[in-house]
Design an enzyme around this catalytic site. Structure first.
Site, short mmCIF file in Angstrom:
data_model
loop_
_atom_site.label_atom_id
_atom_site.label_comp_id
_atom_site.label_asym_id
_atom_site.label_seq_id
_atom_site.Cartn_x
_atom_site.Cartn_y
_atom_site.Cartn_z
CE LYS A 4 -2.12 1.58 3.69
NZ LYS A 4 -3.04 1.58 4.86
CE LYS A 42 0.61 5.78 4.82
NZ LYS A 42 -0.63 5.57 5.58
CG ASP A 51 -3.87 5.75 3.36
OD1 ASP A 51 -4.78 6.60 3.31
OD2 ASP A 51 -3.40 5.34 4.43
CG ASN A 56 -2.51 9.03 4.99
OD1 ASN A 56 -1.68 8.57 4.20
ND2 ASN A 56 -2.81 8.44 6.13
CD GLU A 81 -6.17 3.00 4.20
OE1 GLU A 81 -5.83 3.34 5.34
OE2 GLU A 81 -5.62 2.07 3.58
CD GLU A 135 -5.86 4.82 8.93
OE1 GLU A 135 -5.00 5.59 9.39
OE2 GLU A 135 -5.67 4.08 7.97
CG ASP A 178 -6.47 2.16 15.12
OD1 ASP A 178 -6.58 2.10 16.36
OD2 ASP A 178 -5.47 2.62 14.56
CG HIS A 221 -4.50 1.73 11.02
ND1 HIS A 221 -4.38 2.50 12.15
CD2 HIS A 221 -3.69 2.29 10.08
CE1 HIS A 221 -3.53 3.50 11.91
NE2 HIS A 221 -3.10 3.39 10.68
CD GLU A 246 -1.32 -0.31 7.95
OE1 GLU A 246 -1.20 0.52 7.03
OE2 GLU A 246 -1.80 -0.03 9.07
#
Length: 350
Positions: A162, A164, A193, A195, A219, A245, A268, A295, A315
């Site tokens: 994965k 970012k 992701d 974020n 994500e 998460e 999470d 997560h 993860e």
């Protein structure tokens, strides 16, 4: 005879990252952790709280020990403890640092309960230790470095990687994805992701471009608690949308599902409410046939995914290995939950 709580102790530590982990919204250079010990009349249990910033480390440790004072002498039943703490802190609010501290106590009490029973957490919850496919993470590292890190994960046998993303343009996002695909080949799953770095309108446009890249999921493209925004993206994208998460407890999972905000759910262990909250959230995901991934917290997440009916991916991160007596084992790209008594979390001498 029911075990009782003797003490809850909290030890703050800062674990340097092997290398900085950059995202579209922040760079993590260290892990501020509170190491939680729940001592009961039968056994001691352990858990980790990750405060993300050192500024919250002291307050979280103090909050944990103050909560421990409220619980001394009570039955060491995680569900009863959760009810007491939820009621006690309702006016302040059971989110943020309060929720994190409560989850730390919950995880430590479940660990103590499993240790006292001589069973792994998974077995005590009615499951069997089974391997869970794992993926590794790539930071916001640009085209060349993202491809190199992705290739390194694949060479270690990981089944997914994965990255970012959230670069200034979607063209740059695509370049990173394609470089990683070239590096790992067609058999390794790729996820991305954002974020929480985009507006819903931006996320819709970028998802349309990424739809052609064969991604396993996109994500958190928008703010984690913007369920309507996520629903807008999910409705327009062919690629699965993953989030969760940063959700506080199973109630927020239910809200997101009702809003049709996600195709996949990421839990999470700390923010969802520890073991107790995870089991509730996983049951909601099962009822709606939504795959569940984890997560962070790989040791306890491996135990919890093993008893989650729609478990999908774990993860993997080795950020906290320096303080763990027995870090999670990875075999051929799969996480192997510990079969020893407890949750898999125990601390080494520092």
């Amino acid at each position: 005879m029911t075990a009782s709580i003797k003490a809850i102790t909290a030890r703050p530590v800062v674990v340097p990252m092997p290398e900085p982990h950059q995202t579209a919204t922040a760079t993590i250079v260290e892990s501020p952790l509170v190491l939680v010990t729940a001592e009961t009349s039968e056994a001691a249990g352990y858990a980790i709280v990750f405060t993300y910033t050192a500024a919250a480390l002291g307050p979280t440790a103090s909050l944990l020990e103050n909560m421990g004072g409220l619980l001394r002498g009570d039955a060491a039943d995680p569900r009863e403890v959760e009810r007491k703490l939820q009621q006690r802190f309702r006016l302040l609010g059971n989110e943020g640092l309060v929720a994190m501290a409560q989850a730390g106590i919950d995880m430590a009490l479940w660990d103590a309960k499993a240790r006292a029973a001589g069973m792994s957490l998974c077995a005590m919850l009615g499951g069997t230790e089974r391997k869970i496919r794992a993926y590794g993470a790539v930071g916001y590292d640009g085209v060349k470095r993202s491809a190199e890190v992705a290739e390194a994960w694949a060479k270690r046998g990981f089944r997914g990687v994965k990255a970012k993303i959230g670069y200034p343009t979607v063209r740059e996002d695509v370049e990173v994805v394609r470089a990683m695909r070239s590096a790992v080949g067609p058999e390794v799953a790729l996820m991305v992701d954002y974020n929480q770095s985009l507006t819903p309108a931006e996320a819709v446009e970028r998802a349309r471009v990424l739809d052609g890249e064969g991604l396993a999921w996109i994500e958190e493209p928008v703010h984690a608690h913007d369920h309507a925004g996520h629903a807008q993206v999910a409705a327009s994208a062919r690629t699965a949308l993953n989030a969760g998460e940063n959700w506080w407890g199973a109630a927020e999972v239910a809200q997101a599902i009702l809003a049709r905000a996600v195709d996949l759910v990421m839990l999470d262990a700390m923010k969802i409410g520890g073991v107790t909250g995870w089991m509730r959230a996983a049951a909601l995901a099962e009822a709606h046939q939504l795959p569940v991934s984890s997560h962070l917290w790989p040791e306890i997440s491996a135990q919890l995914l093993a008893v989650s009916a729609t478990a999908s991916w774990l993860e993997y991160a080795d950020w906290w290995n320096p303080i763990l007596a027995e870090p999670l084992r990875i075999e051929d790209g799969f996480a192997v939950p510990s079969d020893k008594p407890g949750s898999g979390v125990s601390f080494r001498e520092l």
